[in-house]
Design an enzyme around this catalytic site. Sequence first.
Site, PDB file in Angstrom:
ATOM      1  NE  ARG A  54      -2.244   0.815   3.665  1.00 36.57           N
ATOM      2  CZ  ARG A  54      -2.880   0.849   4.836  1.00 36.57           C
ATOM      3  NH1 ARG A  54      -4.186   1.006   4.867  1.00 36.57           N
ATOM      4  NH2 ARG A  54      -2.201   0.721   5.959  1.00 36.57           N
ATOM      5  CG  HIS A  84       3.915  -7.831   5.575  1.00 36.39           C
ATOM      6  ND1 HIS A  84       4.119  -7.909   6.937  1.00 36.39           N
ATOM      7  CD2 HIS A  84       3.954  -6.510   5.272  1.00 36.39           C
ATOM      8  CE1 HIS A  84       4.263  -6.687   7.434  1.00 36.39           C
ATOM      9  NE2 HIS A  84       4.171  -5.824   6.449  1.00 36.39           N
ATOM     10  NE  ARG A 213       4.626   1.400  15.525  1.00 32.79           N
ATOM     11  CZ  ARG A 213       3.842   1.791  14.507  1.00 32.79           C
ATOM     12  NH1 ARG A 213       3.307   2.993  14.498  1.00 32.79           N
ATOM     13  NH2 ARG A 213       3.589   0.970  13.509  1.00 32.79           N
ATOM     14  CG  HIS A 241       8.217  -1.519  11.931  1.00 27.68           C
ATOM     15  ND1 HIS A 241       8.731  -2.552  11.177  1.00 27.68           N
ATOM     16  CD2 HIS A 241       7.058  -1.152  11.333  1.00 27.68           C
ATOM     17  CE1 HIS A 241       7.924  -2.787  10.159  1.00 27.68           C
ATOM     18  NE2 HIS A 241       6.893  -1.974  10.234  1.00 27.68           N
TER      19      HIS A 241
END
Length: 304
Positions: A54, A84, A213, A241
């Site tokens: 995206r 991914h 997060r 992340h």
Amino acid sequence: YIIHFLREAAIDPKVREINITLYRLAENSRVIHALINAAKNGKKVNCLLELKARFDEQANIFWTNRLEDEGIEVNYGMLDYKVHSKICLVSRIEKGQKVYYANLATGNFNEKTASLYCDHSVFTANPKITQELVKLFEGLQKKVFYRGFENLIVSPLESRQKIYDLIETEIKIAKSGKVAYIILKMNSLTDEEMISKLYDANNAGVKINLIIRGMCCLVPGVPGFSDNIEVISIIDRFLEHARVWIFGNNGEENVFLSSADLMARNLDHRVEVGFPILDPLVKSELRDIIDIQLRDNTNKSIKQ
């Protein structure tokens, strides 16, 4: 380190093949340049470049065309599943035998985000990991999903049940009267069934610490329901992340890193790879990082 790894592979006369999955790439990607150099030097380069990333669709199409112009075989991924995972596998001939070297990461092979995000990346030549990556890349090339990974935790077919099993082990340990705990760090926790499983663990006496997060649909601290669960967020200079999963396992901790958050899309509709930390020193270093974050009294906020 990633760029150096790929550049060395590109010029090493003993390297035969490079396999890599790419999701988001930097604007002037040195990863791509290293792969092109490898192909020019006679290496077989198999690159799975996810076109459905995206906001990066146009950039990825550009890099796909560039790679194909250089004679590199590009796999566009699966029609109904985003790839991914963040994995790279290099094969090298040593003493007449094929030896594998791998990198597995929680973040993309992207020089720009690597300077802004906190992620973890592991290099390994452990056959327990590399041989399963061979199998995984074979499946990606054929556009099929394989089962039966003993060490890797791979979506979309196996991640959900394997994580359930890890949680269930902690439940059994707690019910036996021993110390049981789970520590999970990720970007988002939204999968309803996974949250329900964590509530079950709480009610069995498992201590659960979550570092989330972003989105978190689990409600911590409810008496008799989630009172053994604490959820924090860490907001600091860099974006957190990493995905880290730690399970107490009766004193023999199981520690995993992954490309996946615990969201339905990551568990059931994407190709994701979770991987165990097998080296004791690496496991200890990673545990120290998580312990520091759990003790944070400056940048953390408590989710309620």
